[in-house]
Scaffold this active site. Structure first.
Site, PDB file in Angstrom:
ATOM      1  N   ASP A  22       9.016   4.958   7.717  1.00 17.00           N
ATOM      2  CA  ASP A  22       8.505   4.582   8.810  1.00 17.00           C
ATOM      3  C   ASP A  22       7.269   5.428   9.239  1.00 17.00           C
ATOM      4  OD1 ASP A  22       9.138   2.286  10.501  1.00 17.00           O
ATOM      5  OD2 ASP A  22       8.556   3.329  12.050  1.00 17.00           O
ATOM      6  N   PHE A  65      -5.818   1.492   3.748  1.00 18.46           N
ATOM      7  CA  PHE A  65      -5.381   0.236   4.339  1.00 18.46           C
ATOM      8  C   PHE A  65      -5.125   0.738   5.894  1.00 18.46           C
ATOM      9  CE2 PHE A  65      -0.702   1.319   5.195  1.00 18.46           C
ATOM     10  CZ  PHE A  65      -0.576   2.637   4.402  1.00 18.46           C
ATOM     11  N   GLY A  66      -4.611  -0.249   6.739  1.00 20.86           N
ATOM     12  CA  GLY A  66      -4.048  -0.063   7.968  1.00 20.86           C
ATOM     13  C   GLY A  66      -5.373   0.669   8.847  1.00 20.86           C
ATOM     14  N   HIS A  95       0.884  -1.017  -0.084  1.00 21.65           N
ATOM     15  CA  HIS A  95      -0.039  -0.018   0.062  1.00 21.65           C
ATOM     16  C   HIS A  95       0.717   1.279  -0.060  1.00 21.65           C
ATOM     17  CE1 HIS A  95      -3.633  -2.398   0.963  1.00 21.65           C
ATOM     18  NE2 HIS A  95      -2.906  -3.080   1.769  1.00 21.65           N
TER      19      HIS A  95
HETATM   20  P1  ITT Z   1       7.642  -1.198   5.812  1.00 27.41           P
HETATM   21  O1  ITT Z   1       8.337  -1.420   7.415  1.00 27.41           O
HETATM   22  O2  ITT Z   1       7.872  -2.586   5.172  1.00 27.41           O
HETATM   23  O3  ITT Z   1       7.505  -0.057   5.157  1.00 27.41           O
HETATM   24  P2  ITT Z   1       5.256  -1.671   7.488  1.00 27.41           P
HETATM   25  O4  ITT Z   1       3.852  -1.807   7.290  1.00 27.41           O
HETATM   26  O5  ITT Z   1       6.096  -2.502   8.501  1.00 27.41           O
HETATM   27  O6  ITT Z   1       6.229  -1.585   6.373  1.00 27.41           O
HETATM   28  P3  ITT Z   1       5.747   0.407   9.455  1.00 27.41           P
HETATM   29  O7  ITT Z   1       6.565  -0.097  10.431  1.00 27.41           O
HETATM   30  O8  ITT Z   1       6.151   1.943   9.211  1.00 27.41           O
HETATM   31  O9  ITT Z   1       5.598  -0.251   8.073  1.00 27.41           O
HETATM   32  O10 ITT Z   1       4.327   0.647  10.196  1.00 27.41           O
HETATM   33  C1  ITT Z   1       3.327   1.738   9.760  1.00 27.41           C
HETATM   34  C2  ITT Z   1       1.933   1.055  10.284  1.00 27.41           C
HETATM   35  O11 ITT Z   1       1.153   2.262  10.169  1.00 27.41           O
HETATM   36  C3  ITT Z   1       1.220   0.525   8.939  1.00 27.41           C
HETATM   37  O12 ITT Z   1       1.451  -0.758   9.062  1.00 27.41           O
HETATM   38  C4  ITT Z   1       0.067   0.644   9.252  1.00 27.41           C
HETATM   39  O13 ITT Z   1      -0.663  -0.147   9.912  1.00 27.41           O
HETATM   40  C5  ITT Z   1      -0.004   2.247   9.785  1.00 27.41           C
HETATM   41  N1  ITT Z   1      -0.206   3.294   8.815  1.00 27.41           N
HETATM   42  C6  ITT Z   1       0.759   3.861   8.175  1.00 27.41           C
HETATM   43  N2  ITT Z   1       0.330   4.675   7.149  1.00 27.41           N
HETATM   44  C7  ITT Z   1      -0.609   4.504   7.045  1.00 27.41           C
HETATM   45  C8  ITT Z   1      -1.833   5.275   6.413  1.00 27.41           C
HETATM   46  O14 ITT Z   1      -1.800   6.085   5.503  1.00 27.41           O
HETATM   47  N3  ITT Z   1      -3.317   4.594   6.695  1.00 27.41           N
HETATM   48  C9  ITT Z   1      -3.461   3.852   7.701  1.00 27.41           C
HETATM   49  N4  ITT Z   1      -2.506   3.131   8.160  1.00 27.41           N
HETATM   50  C10 ITT Z   1      -1.226   3.595   8.133  1.00 27.41           C
END
Ligand code: ITT
Length: 192
Positions: free
Chosen positions: A69, A148-149, A12
């Site tokens: 991050d 997402f998320g 995403h």
């Molecule tokens: P990478 O480290 O591989 O980039 P990750 O998903 O593990 O991917 P992070 O450790 O930075 O990334 O975690 C960030 C989390 O914050 C992500 O998994 C989502 O749950 C949330 N998040 C970040 N940006 C978001 C968005 O734009 N909308 C919704 N949730 C978001």
């Protein structure tokens, strides 16, 4: 067009960043550079984890890379989930993560929160970091299907719908990712 690898395993994030950059740079995925491993995230701050991912990948590839991050920081929860956003409820399940935040805020009148992203760009000259923040509030319940998320529970300031109800195009005009990526783009342009 300048090639630059995005150190992320989050599809995403990759999609959003490619749309935001709109062809200004050639953003390579980890798959395109034949990197199949995990990225280390061993620290207790977003800044340090962002730096760790970029340094790790630059060390492996030797080409310009950037990492991102990000996290949700809720005021009434003293900034949690913060660096633990991706696996706040114990795993990477978005529904359980959101339910945990909603339940922790059940007796709170202050629902203010922000998404924060820290990009680290890394090349042979060393690391540079770029921060992006979008302020808003946590919705009373999950609303919307897109994104997402934590998108279904985050209402950006000035709106009455969550990121999951707003269009992706609208989210991309104001998100923490948009704001950090624009700073990165400005920096990359200044290198040429
Ligand atoms: P990478 O480290 O591989 O980039 P990750 O998903 O593990 O991917 P992070 O450790 O930075 O990334 O975690 C960030 C989390 O914050 C992500 O998994 C989502 O749950 C949330 N998040 C970040 N940006 C978001 C968005 O734009 N909308 C919704 N949730 C978001």
């Amino acid at each position: 067009m300048k090639d630059i690898c995005f150190a992320t395993n989050n599809a995403h994030k990759l999609e959003e960043v490619r749309i935001i950059l709109g062809g200004r740079f050639n953003v390579l995925s980890l798959k395109q550079v034949d990197f199949a491993g995990e990225l280390p995230e061993t620290h207790e701050t977003i800044e340090e984890n962002s730096l760790e991912k970029a340094e790790y990948l630059f060390d492996k590839l030797g080409i310009p890379v950037f990492s991102e991050d990000s996290g949700l920081e809720v005021d009434a929860l003293n900034g949690r989930p913060g660096v633990h956003t991706a696996h706040y409820a114990g795993d990477r399940n978005a529904i359980r993560n959101m339910d945990k935040v909603i339940s922790e805020l059940s007796n709170e009148s202050d629902r203010s929160a922000q998404f924060r992203a820290v990009i680290t760009y890394m090349d042979e000259s060393g690391p540079r970091q770029f921060e992006g923040i979008i302020k808003g509030a946590i919705a009373p319940e999950k609303m919307g299907e897109d994104g997402f998320g934590y998108d279904p529970i985050f209402i950006p300031e000035g709106y009455d719908q969550t990121f999951a109800e707003l269009s992706a195009a609208t989210k991309n005009t104001m998100s923490h990712r948009k704001r950090s990526v624009e700073k990165l783009a400005q920096f990359l342009n200044s290198l040429n």
